[in-house]
Design a protein around this motif. Structure first.
Motif, PDB file in Angstrom:
ATOM      1  N   UNK A   1       7.793 -14.641  -2.004  1.00 29.16           N
ATOM      2  CA  UNK A   1       7.933 -13.533  -2.953  1.00 29.16           C
ATOM      3  C   UNK A   1       9.310 -13.603  -3.604  1.00 29.16           C
TER       4      UNK A   1
ATOM      5  N   UNK B   1       1.154  -4.424   3.415  1.00 30.05           N
ATOM      6  CA  UNK B   1       0.539  -3.123   3.096  1.00 30.05           C
ATOM      7  C   UNK B   1      -0.020  -3.089   1.670  1.00 30.05           C
ATOM      8  N   UNK B   2       0.060  -4.193   0.944  1.00 27.49           N
ATOM      9  CA  UNK B   2      -0.439  -4.358  -0.429  1.00 27.49           C
ATOM     10  C   UNK B   2       0.354  -3.570  -1.478  1.00 27.49           C
ATOM     11  N   UNK B   3       1.503  -3.042  -1.085  1.00 22.43           N
ATOM     12  CA  UNK B   3       2.316  -2.325  -2.075  1.00 22.43           C
ATOM     13  C   UNK B   3       2.900  -3.297  -3.086  1.00 22.43           C
ATOM     14  N   UNK B   4       3.157  -4.528  -2.634  1.00 25.59           N
ATOM     15  CA  UNK B   4       3.601  -5.558  -3.581  1.00 25.59           C
ATOM     16  C   UNK B   4       2.717  -6.791  -3.419  1.00 25.59           C
ATOM     17  N   UNK B   5       2.645  -7.576  -4.480  1.00 24.47           N
ATOM     18  CA  UNK B   5       1.808  -8.777  -4.445  1.00 24.47           C
ATOM     19  C   UNK B   5       2.674  -9.997  -4.149  1.00 24.47           C
TER      20      UNK B   5
ATOM     21  N   UNK C   1      -7.969  -3.429  -1.362  1.00 27.90           N
ATOM     22  CA  UNK C   1      -8.559  -2.132  -1.068  1.00 27.90           C
ATOM     23  C   UNK C   1      -9.027  -2.072   0.396  1.00 27.90           C
TER      24      UNK C   1
ATOM     25  N   UNK D   1      -6.084  -1.962   2.852  1.00 26.30           N
ATOM     26  CA  UNK D   1      -5.462  -0.635   2.983  1.00 26.30           C
ATOM     27  C   UNK D   1      -6.243   0.282   3.920  1.00 26.30           C
ATOM     28  N   UNK D   2      -7.562   0.085   4.001  1.00 20.86           N
ATOM     29  CA  UNK D   2      -8.331   0.965   4.884  1.00 20.86           C
ATOM     30  C   UNK D   2      -8.222   0.526   6.342  1.00 20.86           C
TER      31      UNK D   2
ATOM     32  N   UNK E   1       0.357   2.270   8.060  1.00 23.41           N
ATOM     33  CA  UNK E   1       1.664   1.748   7.651  1.00 23.41           C
ATOM     34  C   UNK E   1       2.714   2.847   7.711  1.00 23.41           C
TER      35      UNK E   1
ATOM     36  N   UNK F   1      10.381   4.512   3.653  1.00 22.65           N
ATOM     37  CA  UNK F   1      10.151   4.672   2.212  1.00 22.65           C
ATOM     38  C   UNK F   1       8.990   5.598   1.904  1.00 22.65           C
ATOM     39  N   UNK F   2       8.049   5.684   2.844  1.00 26.50           N
ATOM     40  CA  UNK F   2       6.882   6.536   2.612  1.00 26.50           C
ATOM     41  C   UNK F   2       7.214   7.947   3.055  1.00 26.50           C
ATOM     42  N   UNK F   3       7.399   8.827   2.089  1.00 23.41           N
ATOM     43  CA  UNK F   3       7.800  10.183   2.442  1.00 23.41           C
ATOM     44  C   UNK F   3       6.637  11.148   2.267  1.00 23.41           C
TER      45      UNK F   3
END
Lengths: 262, 393
Positions: free
Chosen positions: A11, A64-68, A86, A89-90, A94, A98-100
């Protein structure tokens, strides 16, 4: 099989003029992770170790698929992050700082909200909510706005919410950061419980003692590259002192000699 | 004192080192005022040109050639028609519809009366609800007054008024009231719709990015398009609440405001439930477009502050579009106008308020708005997928 395979991912990020100046480089691209591979197995905790800026977060964001990813792939229980993000993610729970969660809502409301987004049926939502809220001591705070809760309580709620759909893959980035000893202990205990119930757990941290206590397998990332990835036992064997900290420092030193710039 | 200077310097540097802040707080206000006032000036000028270039259509009864010549000498060249008393009703209908601007009726003995020092009368019929008729009336009445004065001085050496004038108003009260609404309401409505959406849109999207809560949503197995549509719909409904509240406020306060100014009465209840329902559907279509635009800009922005800054020029532009029709109070008859976002709504709102709505214009506006909102949802979906946009700090 519920394994999580990271296969040769790469990446890069574009650097702005300002960033190039700060990083003292002419290259327009920064390689965050380079040809990184590892496998995490069910019923095990995989510890991802590395200094700040080594590429741990990038790696977790990619899972987590937030970035490719630019190259390579990550296979989560048979689903590819490139082709079935998709599905991936299921399957994952995660957690990262950062995830608030929105301050305005109560834990109870947000738990239900995220459960519904994960397509959990109403009955299961209530059942699981009871179990998780009890496990993390959220019950008596469940109607208090997130904004009014302590850092530790917020973290516990984030953990509960990341697990609403009972995922097979649990990816926690520095889960004990900012927590007091008691709360941190309850979190690590829960991770062991998850592992024992057959989940695949990936834990990113820079606290070596946590890795030694919890992890079955360890991967050390330095400068975007996976320097070593094996069982804790085998990793320790690479050093005469059998000490993880020494191994870590040796690897950092080795990388900086190659020109990593630490 | 030293601390004051230190703090002053830091605050000053904070703004001056931020190009965006310099633009919004220093350059934008001046630019916006310049654009807005230039536009008002332009629109007002166009409106005056339009009225002045209009060919006056005047029906006359017993008009002496001398008077006609005098009117011509003052620079007016109306298209004259002879009044036939049998067609009185027909003519009144034409004045009402704005097809005829003025009817001037002189007494058959007008010239003899002046010679004999008898005060003769002139009766003028016009429609103050029509801009051309109103203009024609004022210009002709003014010219006739001048004429009376001149012949007084010429013949008697004094400003003796040798004839009197009276006027009769032929007006559709509802339409006139509608025009009153049509001048003010479109701009106010667009402003309220925009400011309603502006107060919540940036927080809902840019705010979630800023606070880091959008990432929590993005790791759930939810389609980006579902997030986009869900957010846009919710923002639309809330903006509609906000706009409805403002709208009710205007409808009840405007009659009072207008009455105190001009003495004419504006009655809100000239509109039927059907008119209001159509108006409401146009407002929903408009809000969808506005919310779509605000959402896309908010998703692109890194912070609420930046989102507000990006939205501001569009807000000004929409006010300018609302203002563009303020002076004519008339909807455009060019159908292309009805596919221009916001501007189509402004024109359509006017046509509803003046009871002149066209089905084609309505369908074009609603349909094009739906196309625009679909486009915005598509863009929002793309932005939610872009890691550069969602995670750049």
């Amino acid at each position: 099989m519920n394994t999580l395979e990271v296969k040769n991912i790469r990446k890069t990020f574009k650097l702005s003029k300002k960033q190039r100046k700060i990083e003292k480089t002419d290259s327009k691209l920064k390689v965050a992770v380079n040809d990184l591979s590892f496998t995490a197995f069910p019923g095990e905790i995989y510890g991802l170790l590395g200094p700040n800026g080594a590429g741990k977060t990038t790696c977790l964001r990619a899972i987590s698929t937030l970035i490719r990813v630019d190259e390579g792939d990550i296979i989560v229980g048979g689903s590819s992050v490139v082709n079935d993000s998709f599905e991936v993610r299921s399957k994952i729970g995660f957690l990262t700082s950062e995830l608030k969660l929105e301050d305005h809502f109560s834990p109870n409301y947000l738990y239900t909200y995220f459960s519904r987004l994960h397509n959990v049926d109403e009955e299961t939502i209530e059942e699981r909510k009871k179990v998780l809220f009890k496990r993390f001591g959220i019950e008596e705070f469940k109607e208090v706005k997130i904004g009014d809760l302590s850092t530790g309580m917020k973290q516990k709620i984030s953990i509960a919410i990341s697990l609403v759909h009972d995922p097979d893959f649990i990816i926690f980035d520095e889960p004990t950061n900012g927590l007091d000893v008691l709360t941190a202990r309850s979190v690590t205990d829960y991770l062991v419980e998850l592992k024992d119930s057959g989940k695949t757990v990936i834990l990113s941290t820079h606290i070596l003692s946590v890795v030694e206590k919890l992890c079955d397998r360890v991967g050390i990332i330095i400068n975007g590259k996976m320097k070593i990835s094996d069982t804790l036992e085998n990793v320790k064997k690479t050093n005469s002192k059998n000490d993880l900290e020494e191994i870590f420092f040796d690897l950092v030193k080795e990388e900086s000699l190659i020109g990593g710039g630490f | 004192m030293k601390n004051i200077i230190t703090i002053f310097k830091k605050e000053f540097y904070r703004v001056m080192s931020d190009r965006r802040l310099i633009f919004t707080s220093i350059l934008l206000p001046g630019l916006a005022i310049y654009v807005m006032y230039s536009f008002i000036g332009g629109a007002l000028g166009n409106e005056i040109d339009d009225i002045e270039q209009h060919k006056m259509i005047v029906y006359t009864e017993n008009m002496p050639t001398e008077v006609a010549n005098y009117i011509y000498s003052q620079g007016y060249n109306p298209e004259y028609h002879i009044y036939v008393p049998a067609n009185q009703e027909e003519l009144e209908a034409e004045i009402l519809a704005g097809d005829v601007d003025l009817l001037i009726r002189f007494s058959p003995t007008f010239e003899d009366d002046i010679d004999n020092l008898v005060v003769s009368g002139i009766l003028l019929h016009y429609n103050p609800g029509e801009k051309y008729s109103e203009y024609t009336y004022y210009r002709i009445a003014e010219t006739l007054n001048q004429y009376a004065e001149e012949i007084g001085i010429e013949r008697y050496g004094d400003a003796y008024y040798s004839f009197s004038m009276s006027s009769e108003i032929i007006m559709d009260e509802d339409k006139a009231a509608g025009q009153g609404f049509a001048m003010l309401l479109p701009m106010l409505i667009i402003m309220f719709l925009f400011s309603g959406a502006m107060s919540i849109g940036p927080d809902s999207i840019a705010g979630e990015k800023e606070r880091g809560t959008i990432a929590t949503l993005l790791v759930t197995p939810t389609k980006r398009s579902e997030i986009a549509i869900g957010k846009i719909l919710s923002l639309t409904v809330i903006s509609m609440f906000s706009a409805t509240s403002s709208f009710i406020g205007i409808m009840f306060s405007l009659p009072k405001l207008m009455a105190s100014g001009s003495g004419s009465d504006l009655d809100v209840f000239i509109y039927s439930a059907g008119d209001i329902a159509i108006l409401f559907s146009v407002l929903i279509a408009t809000v969808l477009v506005i919310v779509g635009l605000i959402s896309v800009l908010s998703a692109y922005a890194k912070t609420i502050k930046e989102a507000t800054m990006l939205i501001m020029p569009f807000y000004f532009l929409s006010i300018v579009l609302g203002m563009s029709t303020m002076f004519s109070g008339e909807a455009s008859s060019n159908m292309w106008v009805y596919i221009v976002p916001i501007y189509s709504s402004v024109n359509l709102i006017i046509s509803i308020l003046t009871f002149e709505i066209s089905t084609t214009a309505y369908l074009l506006t609603v349909f094009s708005s739906l196309v625009y909102v679909t486009l915005f949802i598509y863009l929002l979906n793309k932005l939610f997928q872009s890691e550069k946009v969602m995670f750049s700090k």
